[in-house]
Design an enzyme around this catalytic site. Structure first.
Site, PDB file in Angstrom:
ATOM      1  N   GLU A  67      51.768  41.014  23.562  1.00  0.00           N
ATOM      2  CA  GLU A  67      51.581  40.925  22.113  1.00  0.00           C
ATOM      3  C   GLU A  67      51.515  42.319  21.485  1.00  0.00           C
ATOM      4  O   GLU A  67      52.097  42.545  20.415  1.00  0.00           O
ATOM      5  CB  GLU A  67      50.301  40.141  21.792  1.00  0.00           C
ATOM      6  CG  GLU A  67      50.326  38.709  22.291  1.00  0.00           C
ATOM      7  CD  GLU A  67      49.811  38.530  23.716  1.00  0.00           C
ATOM      8  OE1 GLU A  67      49.545  37.382  24.098  1.00  0.00           O
ATOM      9  OE2 GLU A  67      49.686  39.533  24.463  1.00  0.00           O
ATOM     10  N   CYS A  92      44.562  37.404  24.976  1.00  0.00           N
ATOM     11  CA  CYS A  92      43.240  37.886  25.375  1.00  0.00           C
ATOM     12  C   CYS A  92      42.494  38.349  24.118  1.00  0.00           C
ATOM     13  O   CYS A  92      43.027  38.319  23.006  1.00  0.00           O
ATOM     14  CB  CYS A  92      43.390  39.041  26.372  1.00  0.00           C
ATOM     15  SG  CYS A  92      44.045  40.550  25.609  1.00  0.00           S
ATOM     16  N   CYS A  95      44.362  41.290  22.256  1.00  0.00           N
ATOM     17  CA  CYS A  95      45.532  40.856  21.500  1.00  0.00           C
ATOM     18  C   CYS A  95      45.147  39.949  20.334  1.00  0.00           C
ATOM     19  O   CYS A  95      45.736  40.029  19.251  1.00  0.00           O
ATOM     20  CB  CYS A  95      46.525  40.187  22.435  1.00  0.00           C
ATOM     21  SG  CYS A  95      47.167  41.338  23.686  1.00  0.00           S
ATOM     22  N   ASP A 155      44.740  42.621  35.363  1.00  0.00           N
ATOM     23  CA  ASP A 155      45.261  42.406  34.018  1.00  0.00           C
ATOM     24  C   ASP A 155      44.292  41.627  33.141  1.00  0.00           C
ATOM     25  O   ASP A 155      44.170  41.883  31.954  1.00  0.00           O
ATOM     26  CB  ASP A 155      46.614  41.681  34.079  1.00  0.00           C
ATOM     27  CG  ASP A 155      47.303  41.682  32.723  1.00  0.00           C
ATOM     28  OD1 ASP A 155      47.640  42.781  32.240  1.00  0.00           O
ATOM     29  OD2 ASP A 155      47.490  40.593  32.147  1.00  0.00           O
TER      30      ASP A 155
END
Length: 159
Positions: A67, A92, A95, A155
């Site tokens: 994003e 997340c 973002c 991540d």
């Protein structure tokens, strides 16, 4: 596309094209050896303003989620009114924060099985959210997570 979970929204005619643009970006990341997550931003007429893919592995970046990469490609805008952000995975908190910060009113996600993300934050801030539970998105990321659990853990911040 079928609506799995929607907040005050219905599918728009260009939603399928928007999600397919995000999937194409996710496949680019996969082909580069990265995490297969993609995003695309479309305007109200269905014109793709930009797309991006997760480049954390490729750029050794902590921040280059799909994003964020997409918004970098779009560049500066005076307004994001009428736009929709398509992502292959539920955003997340980082973002979602960008979505809220820049006033992107609508987000369509391919799936949230693999990662629940910041669903509640987006909804709490009035973002229209559609989770389509797309089997292509589920399969693409699921295969990566199974093959690279340590990278996935890094991540998502769960490692």
């Amino acid at each position: 596309m079928h609506l799995h979970d929607a907040t005050r929204s219905v599918a728009l005619p260009h939603d399928d094209a928007g999600l397919r643009a995000a999937v194409s970006a996710a496949r680019r990341s996969h082909d580069e050896g990265g995490i297969p997550i993609g995003a695309a931003l479309l305007d109200a007429d269905g014109v793709v303003l930009g797309d991006g893919h997760n480049q954390r592995v490729q750029r050794k970046s902590m921040l280059r989620h799909a994003e964020i990469d997409c918004l970098e490609e779009v560049g500066r805008r005076s307004t994001f009114a009428g736009t929709t952000l398509y992502s292959t995975l539920m955003p997340c908190y980082m973002c979602a924060g960008a979505v809220i910060q820049f006033g992107i009113p609508r987000v369509v996600v391919g799936e949230s099985r693999t990662f629940r993300g910041a669903r509640d934050l987006l909804v709490r801030h009035g973002v229209e959210l559609i989770d389509v539970d797309d089997p292509v998105c589920v399969s693409l990321l699921g295969a990566f997570v199974a093959a690279h659990p340590a990278v996935w853990s890094e991540d998502t911040g769960s490692g």
